[in-house]
Design a protein around this motif. Sequence first.
Motif, PDB file in Angstrom:
ATOM      1  N   THR A  27     -16.742  -9.193 -33.088  1.00 21.09           N
ATOM      2  CA  THR A  27     -17.992  -8.470 -32.810  1.00 21.09           C
ATOM      3  C   THR A  27     -17.729  -7.181 -32.037  1.00 21.09           C
ATOM      4  OG1 THR A  27     -18.509  -9.735 -30.812  1.00 21.09           O
ATOM      5  CG2 THR A  27     -19.352 -10.607 -32.882  1.00 21.09           C
ATOM      6  N   ALA A  28     -16.600  -6.537 -32.321  1.00 22.05           N
ATOM      7  CA  ALA A  28     -16.311  -5.200 -31.809  1.00 22.05           C
ATOM      8  C   ALA A  28     -15.590  -4.469 -32.936  1.00 22.05           C
ATOM      9  CB  ALA A  28     -15.443  -5.282 -30.555  1.00 22.05           C
ATOM     10  N   GLY A  29     -15.791  -3.154 -33.019  1.00 21.26           N
ATOM     11  CA  GLY A  29     -15.273  -2.384 -34.153  1.00 21.26           C
ATOM     12  C   GLY A  29     -13.767  -2.181 -34.064  1.00 21.26           C
ATOM     13  N   CYS A  30     -13.036  -2.717 -35.040  1.00 20.67           N
ATOM     14  CA  CYS A  30     -11.577  -2.565 -35.013  1.00 20.67           C
ATOM     15  C   CYS A  30     -11.135  -1.659 -36.170  1.00 20.67           C
ATOM     16  CB  CYS A  30     -10.887  -3.927 -35.083  1.00 20.67           C
ATOM     17  SG  CYS A  30     -11.557  -5.058 -36.288  1.00 20.67           S
ATOM     18  N   SER A  31      -9.933  -1.112 -36.049  1.00 23.41           N
ATOM     19  CA  SER A  31      -9.472  -0.237 -37.132  1.00 23.41           C
ATOM     20  C   SER A  31      -8.779  -1.039 -38.230  1.00 23.41           C
ATOM     21  CB  SER A  31      -8.583   0.888 -36.597  1.00 23.41           C
ATOM     22  OG  SER A  31      -7.562   0.362 -35.832  1.00 23.41           O
TER      23      SER A  31
ATOM     24  N   GLU B  90     -22.760  -1.171 -43.821  1.00 20.25           N
ATOM     25  CA  GLU B  90     -22.370  -0.430 -42.613  1.00 20.25           C
ATOM     26  C   GLU B  90     -22.851  -1.105 -41.348  1.00 20.25           C
ATOM     27  OE1 GLU B  90     -23.183   3.745 -42.285  1.00 20.25           O
ATOM     28  OE2 GLU B  90     -22.605   4.050 -44.384  1.00 20.25           O
ATOM     29  N   CYS B  91     -22.203  -0.821 -40.250  1.00 17.89           N
ATOM     30  CA  CYS B  91     -22.635  -1.372 -38.965  1.00 17.89           C
ATOM     31  C   CYS B  91     -22.099  -0.487 -37.844  1.00 17.89           C
ATOM     32  CB  CYS B  91     -22.109  -2.794 -38.797  1.00 17.89           C
ATOM     33  SG  CYS B  91     -20.335  -2.898 -38.961  1.00 17.89           S
ATOM     34  N   ARG B  92     -22.514  -0.787 -36.615  1.00 19.40           N
ATOM     35  CA  ARG B  92     -22.032   0.005 -35.481  1.00 19.40           C
ATOM     36  C   ARG B  92     -21.840  -0.879 -34.259  1.00 19.40           C
ATOM     37  NH1 ARG B  92     -25.258   5.261 -34.051  1.00 19.40           N
ATOM     38  NH2 ARG B  92     -26.620   3.641 -33.282  1.00 19.40           N
ATOM     39  N   PHE B  93     -20.597  -1.059 -33.894  1.00 23.66           N
ATOM     40  CA  PHE B  93     -20.250  -1.881 -32.731  1.00 23.66           C
ATOM     41  C   PHE B  93     -19.476  -1.044 -31.730  1.00 23.66           C
ATOM     42  CE2 PHE B  93     -21.162  -5.281 -35.650  1.00 23.66           C
ATOM     43  CZ  PHE B  93     -21.553  -6.335 -34.835  1.00 23.66           C
ATOM     44  N   VAL B  94     -19.466  -1.500 -30.485  1.00 27.81           N
ATOM     45  CA  VAL B  94     -18.594  -0.871 -29.479  1.00 27.81           C
ATOM     46  C   VAL B  94     -17.141  -1.165 -29.899  1.00 27.81           C
ATOM     47  CG1 VAL B  94     -20.257  -1.036 -27.578  1.00 27.81           C
ATOM     48  CG2 VAL B  94     -18.677  -2.923 -27.965  1.00 27.81           C
ATOM     49  N   PRO B  95     -16.191  -0.344 -29.449  1.00 29.68           N
ATOM     50  CA  PRO B  95     -14.819  -0.517 -29.944  1.00 29.68           C
ATOM     51  C   PRO B  95     -14.107  -1.775 -29.467  1.00 29.68           C
ATOM     52  CG  PRO B  95     -14.931   1.295 -28.369  1.00 29.68           C
ATOM     53  CD  PRO B  95     -16.337   0.822 -28.576  1.00 29.68           C
ATOM     54  N   PHE B  96     -13.254  -2.278 -30.332  1.00 28.12           N
ATOM     55  CA  PHE B  96     -12.348  -3.373 -30.019  1.00 28.12           C
ATOM     56  C   PHE B  96     -11.176  -2.723 -29.278  1.00 28.12           C
ATOM     57  CE2 PHE B  96      -8.945  -6.376 -31.351  1.00 28.12           C
ATOM     58  CZ  PHE B  96      -9.553  -7.573 -30.993  1.00 28.12           C
ATOM     59  N   ILE B  97     -10.883  -3.222 -28.081  1.00 34.62           N
ATOM     60  CA  ILE B  97      -9.796  -2.641 -27.287  1.00 34.62           C
ATOM     61  C   ILE B  97      -8.782  -3.741 -27.011  1.00 34.62           C
ATOM     62  CG2 ILE B  97      -9.195  -1.467 -25.129  1.00 34.62           C
ATOM     63  CD1 ILE B  97     -12.170  -0.530 -25.037  1.00 34.62           C
TER      64      ILE B  97
END
Length: 233
Positions: A157-161, A207-214
């Motif tokens: 549930t976080a945006g990963c590359s 499409e979606c928009r999540f905070v980044p995966f760190i």
Amino acid sequence: MKRLPGIEQFKNARTRMVARDVEEAGVTEPQVLEALRAVPRHAFADKALEFQAYGGHALPIGHGQTLSQPYIVGRMTELLALTGEETVFEAGTGSGYQAAVLGLLAKTVYSVERLPELARRANRLLSDLGLANILVAAGDAYHGWDRYAPFDRIIITAGCSAIPKPLLDQLADPGILVAPVSADGEKQELIVVRRSAGVDTRIRAGECRFVPFIATEGPDADPERESRASTSL
Ligand code: SAH
């Protein structure tokens, strides 16, 4: 479905939210809609924003992180095709809201959050709700949770590359993984990996928009952060 404490509060607003922001937006699985009606979303919002919890949008939960929009929670949950028998791994506990929804629809949920304060807060909220089948840990979800793997379902549930390799290694066969992936660092897309008889099939689900995966390793590694092992709360 399990009746959670706090469910009577804001009941009409929540029913409206599920109809208007989730069902009308295209989520149709009845069990998923029922779970969204059963989880008191306001309990996961900051106290000052409680009254906004049924507006259908994402909400800040501090530390630059967010409680996801109900539509995307519904959509991703629907894509996981849960029957009640699955063990699920969630990367990015955040508020714990998505974990609560999963907890009502799966057998066991293992959720890992990199920010210890958020992990503690989510853990407390989930146990206050009596959701004893959800285990939260603080750590880097890039590594999954070896001890409880393999998982029938995995949700990031976080945006990963790219989908972290250790998570693909911890997906059972058959299994389903859902993740927001951004190949170009901007536009994120939901990617669904369906594993069956040793073969992975990937489909794009919007499409979606999540905070980044760190992460501490891999393409989303932040070199300034030290590696932290997952520790159960
Ligand atoms: N599922 C959440 C939404 C979380 S927002 C909810 O229902 O509220 C994404 C969360 O992922 C943030 O809390 C962020 O701190 C966390 N995160 C980002 N990278 C992570 C990583 N590598 N490991 C674990 N958590 C991570």
